[in-house]
Motif scaffolding. Structure first.
Motif, short mmCIF file in Angstrom:
data_model
loop_
_atom_site.label_atom_id
_atom_site.label_comp_id
_atom_site.label_asym_id
_atom_site.label_seq_id
_atom_site.Cartn_x
_atom_site.Cartn_y
_atom_site.Cartn_z
N ASN A 9 0.73 -1.13 -0.23
CA ASN A 9 0.05 0.15 0.05
C ASN A 9 0.77 1.18 0.13
O ASN A 9 2.01 1.30 0.61
CB ASN A 9 -0.95 0.07 1.00
N VAL A 10 0.25 2.43 -0.85
CA VAL A 10 0.89 3.72 -0.60
C VAL A 10 0.24 4.58 0.25
O VAL A 10 -0.97 4.50 0.23
CB VAL A 10 0.68 4.26 -2.02
N TRP A 11 1.00 5.12 1.18
CA TRP A 11 0.53 5.85 2.35
C TRP A 11 0.77 7.20 2.38
O TRP A 11 1.81 7.86 1.83
CB TRP A 11 1.13 5.43 3.67
N VAL A 12 0.01 8.13 2.59
CA VAL A 12 0.26 9.58 2.79
C VAL A 12 0.10 9.75 4.23
O VAL A 12 -0.77 9.60 4.76
CB VAL A 12 -0.86 10.67 2.26
N THR A 13 1.18 10.55 4.84
CA THR A 13 1.32 10.61 6.31
C THR A 13 2.28 11.80 6.52
O THR A 13 2.96 12.38 5.85
CB THR A 13 1.77 9.43 7.08
N THR A 14 2.17 12.40 7.78
CA THR A 14 2.85 13.57 8.13
C THR A 14 4.41 13.32 8.25
O THR A 14 4.91 12.11 8.74
CB THR A 14 2.24 13.97 9.62
N LYS A 22 4.70 7.32 1.22
CA LYS A 22 5.45 5.83 1.82
C LYS A 22 5.08 4.75 1.46
O LYS A 22 3.72 4.77 0.96
CB LYS A 22 5.58 6.04 3.20
N ILE A 23 5.56 4.00 0.90
CA ILE A 23 5.53 2.58 0.84
C ILE A 23 5.35 1.84 2.09
O ILE A 23 6.18 1.75 2.83
CB ILE A 23 6.09 1.78 -0.12
N ALA A 24 4.25 0.92 2.24
CA ALA A 24 4.01 0.25 3.68
C ALA A 24 5.12 -0.58 3.65
O ALA A 24 5.90 -1.23 2.81
CB ALA A 24 2.76 -0.72 3.40
N GLY A 25 5.86 -0.64 4.78
CA GLY A 25 6.99 -1.62 5.43
C GLY A 25 8.22 -0.72 5.20
O GLY A 25 9.33 -1.38 5.64
N GLU A 26 8.21 0.38 4.32
CA GLU A 26 9.55 1.09 4.12
C GLU A 26 9.65 2.20 5.00
O GLU A 26 8.83 2.94 5.34
CB GLU A 26 9.50 1.48 2.65
N GLU A 27 10.81 2.20 5.51
CA GLU A 27 11.32 3.52 6.41
C GLU A 27 11.26 4.86 5.96
O GLU A 27 10.79 5.75 6.44
CB GLU A 27 12.65 3.10 7.27
N LYS A 28 12.03 4.87 4.58
CA LYS A 28 12.28 6.30 4.13
C LYS A 28 11.18 6.53 3.16
O LYS A 28 10.62 5.68 2.30
CB LYS A 28 13.58 5.82 3.17
N PRO A 29 10.71 7.68 3.17
CA PRO A 29 9.46 7.94 2.25
C PRO A 29 9.95 8.30 0.67
O PRO A 29 11.40 8.35 0.69
CB PRO A 29 9.50 9.34 2.70
N LEU A 30 8.77 8.16 -0.09
CA LEU A 30 9.26 8.17 -1.46
C LEU A 30 9.60 9.55 -1.93
O LEU A 30 10.39 9.87 -2.69
CB LEU A 30 8.31 7.65 -2.28
N LYS A 31 8.68 10.38 -1.29
CA LYS A 31 8.87 12.01 -1.65
C LYS A 31 8.13 12.71 -0.44
O LYS A 31 7.16 12.10 0.20
CB LYS A 31 7.89 12.06 -2.76
N THR A 52 -2.33 -0.84 -6.28
CA THR A 52 -2.50 -1.17 -5.01
C THR A 52 -3.46 -0.20 -4.19
O THR A 52 -4.30 0.57 -4.90
CB THR A 52 -1.18 -1.12 -4.28
N GLU A 53 -3.50 -0.14 -3.09
CA GLU A 53 -4.41 0.88 -2.13
C GLU A 53 -3.59 2.14 -1.70
O GLU A 53 -2.46 2.00 -1.59
CB GLU A 53 -4.87 0.00 -1.04
N LEU A 54 -4.37 3.37 -1.87
CA LEU A 54 -3.88 4.55 -1.27
C LEU A 54 -4.44 4.60 0.10
O LEU A 54 -5.69 4.63 0.08
CB LEU A 54 -4.23 5.39 -2.12
N ILE A 55 -3.68 5.05 0.95
CA ILE A 55 -4.20 5.03 2.50
C ILE A 55 -3.71 6.55 2.83
O ILE A 55 -2.61 6.82 2.65
CB ILE A 55 -4.02 4.02 3.24
N SER A 56 -4.57 7.48 3.37
CA SER A 56 -4.21 8.89 3.83
C SER A 56 -4.62 8.92 5.03
O SER A 56 -5.64 8.63 5.62
CB SER A 56 -4.87 9.92 2.86
#
Length: 78
Positions: A9-14, A22-31, A52-56
């Motif tokens: 999943n692709v996440w948008v977070t603070t 971020k990609i779920a399970g990854e420490e470093k943000p994509l952007k 996949t799924e987008l979660i914000s």
């Protein structure tokens, strides 16, 4: 699809005062983005590409958006 091919999943977070994609399970943000709208636009395109799924999340960490761009509807054509 094998376990190795599973998309995450692709996440948008603070990210401090900014927003991270971020990609779920990854420490470093994509952007990193200054505006949440920009982060959501980037994340949506990534989720579509990866099927996949987008979660914000809101600033308080609560999930406020979930959209699936995968092949989860067996009745949908195309």
């Amino acid at each position: 699809m094998s376990k190795e091919e599973v998309t995450k999943n692709v996440w948008v977070t603070t990210h401090g005062d900014q927003w991270a994609v971020k990609i779920a399970g990854e420490e470093k943000p994509l952007k990193i983005f200054d505006r949440k709208d920009d982060a959501l636009e980037f994340a949506k395109e990534r989720a579509k590409k990866e099927k996949t799924e987008l979660i914000s999340q809101k600033r308080d960490g609560k999930i406020n958006l979930k959209n699936s761009y995968g092949h989860d509807d067996p009745y949908k054509k195309g």
